[in-house]
Design an enzyme around this catalytic site. Structure first.
Site, PDB file in Angstrom:
ATOM      1  N   ASP A 195      -3.483   4.927  -9.767  1.00  0.00           N
ATOM      2  CA  ASP A 195      -2.497   3.853  -9.843  1.00  0.00           C
ATOM      3  C   ASP A 195      -2.926   2.764  -8.857  1.00  0.00           C
ATOM      4  OD1 ASP A 195       0.113   2.625 -10.440  1.00  0.00           O
ATOM      5  OD2 ASP A 195       0.542   3.123  -8.361  1.00  0.00           O
ATOM      6  N   ASP A 238       1.854   7.161  -6.328  1.00  0.00           N
ATOM      7  CA  ASP A 238       2.774   7.259  -5.189  1.00  0.00           C
ATOM      8  C   ASP A 238       4.209   6.856  -5.508  1.00  0.00           C
ATOM      9  OD1 ASP A 238       2.101   4.448  -5.439  1.00  0.00           O
ATOM     10  OD2 ASP A 238       3.057   4.192  -3.473  1.00  0.00           O
ATOM     11  N   ASP A 269       5.413   6.609 -11.302  1.00  0.00           N
ATOM     12  CA  ASP A 269       4.187   7.390 -11.502  1.00  0.00           C
ATOM     13  C   ASP A 269       4.496   8.855 -11.804  1.00  0.00           C
ATOM     14  OD1 ASP A 269       2.541   5.203 -10.921  1.00  0.00           O
ATOM     15  OD2 ASP A 269       2.631   5.606  -8.773  1.00  0.00           O
TER      16      ASP A 269
END
Length: 343
Positions: free
Chosen positions: A31, A230, A234
């Site tokens: 990410d 995080d 996600d």
């Protein structure tokens, strides 16, 4: 021994299954915000079209974003506050997931977000696109602004790449892993950030609710996929991945959905987790090989009476000692980066 050594290195492994699966990974999806980047964006550019001035435009944008929980919104509100601008109360507010926000401020209808958001509201963005493309090419996240159905300007924010991110990506690639970056940014901004991090494969303009679908698409292609993230959005992707790795400085939801937690928040620990898994599985296979080889060699001797029960018992104890001591060799595993030990 493997999970214990991981804990000492700041890699908390939730289960033995996660440790065993990590060695099979061939693809890692990272990410962007908060994982590759610091996650604290700041306002960098402001372009206002007449009749609006830059302070007026920023005040309207900050008001519209004041009810949003997105990190980019916080950066815009903070920039307005630092300039001592008056931020009016929001009369109506709607967050359009993955596109931006729309709000009613002082009787004006404000749109802040992507080109897609403005186009969906029949707003001509041709006067803004050149500036937005230039800012995106510089690795900044450009957001278009419209007031009462007319294009009004562009605001841009940038989220600094973590200092260790390029080294972390290089370490993962050195392990033979295909590294992808996942982001909701437009392709130009995403490509600029990915280039700085050393990533060639980018999944851009991915809406939060589609992140898990991207992981599943890679898995459908025959890949064993690890996901590093995080944030709250996600969590579905972390749960869908073969191995989910959460940044320890992220949200509790992401940590709960993951299989492995990187306590320090240092992305380089992801490569250490894969290395540790490979070392552990290598040790397990070595133990199995020698245990089987040992018994295959000893059984014919025992069957023909050439190996007494006393010697066989002693030899069996020796086999167990070998397996244990071979496993303890994992205690020599060292992190590839100078992370502070976890006590």
């Amino acid at each position: 021994v493997g999970t214990g050594k991981g804990a000492q290195a700041g890699i908390l492994i939730r289960s033995a299954a996660a440790l065993e699966t990590a060695h099979k990974l061939d693809t890692i999806v990272l990410d962007k915000t908060g994982t590759l980047t610091v996650g604290a964006p700041t306002l960098t550019d402001l372009i206002a079209l007449p009749p609006w001035t830059e302070p007026q435009l920023l005040a309207l944008v900050a008001a519209a974003e004041s009810r949003s929980e997105h990190p980019l919104a916080g950066a815009l509100v903070k920039a307005a506050q630092e300039r001592a601008l008056v931020i009016d109360e929001v009369e109506e507010f709607t967050s359009v997931t993955g596109r931006g926000v729309q709000a009613q401020v002082g009787g004006l209808r404000i749109l802040v977000g992507t080109t897609r958001l403005l186009n969906e509201n029949q707003i001509d963005t041709s006067g803004l696109q050149a500036g937005a493309d230039r800012l995106a090419g510089e690795g900044k996240t450009a957001m278009l602004v419209a007031v009462d159905g007319t294009a009004a300007g562009v605001v841009a924010v940038a989220d600094t790449l973590k200092p260790e991110a390029p080294a972390a990506v290089a370490a993962l690639q050195a392990l033979g892993l295909s590294v992808h970056m996942l982001t909701g940014d437009n392709p130009r901004t995403a490509a600029a950030i990915a280039k700085l991090a050393g990533i060639d494969q980018v999944l851009a303009e991915v809406l939060p609710e589609h992140k898990a679908a991207e992981i599943q698409r890679l898995q459908a292609g025959g890949h064993q996929v690890g996901m590093v993230g995080d944030g709250i959005n996600d969590a579905p992707a972390l749960a869908a991945a073969d191995v989910g790795l959460a940044i320890g400085t992220g949200t509790d939801v992401a940590i709960e959905a993951s299989d492995i937690t990187l306590v320090s928040g240092d992305l380089r620990a992801a490569a250490d987790a894969v290395r540790l898994s490979r070392r552990t599985l290598g040790t397990i296979k070595a133990n199995l090989f020698w245990a089987f080889a040992y018994n295959v060699a000893a059984l014919p001797l025992a069957a023909t009476g050439l190996l007494s029960p006393l010697l066989a018992g002693g030899a069996m104890a020796g086999s167990s000692i070998f397996v244990v001591t071979n496993s303890l060799r994992l205690r020599r595993f060292r992190s590839d980066y100078a992370a502070a030990p976890v006590t």
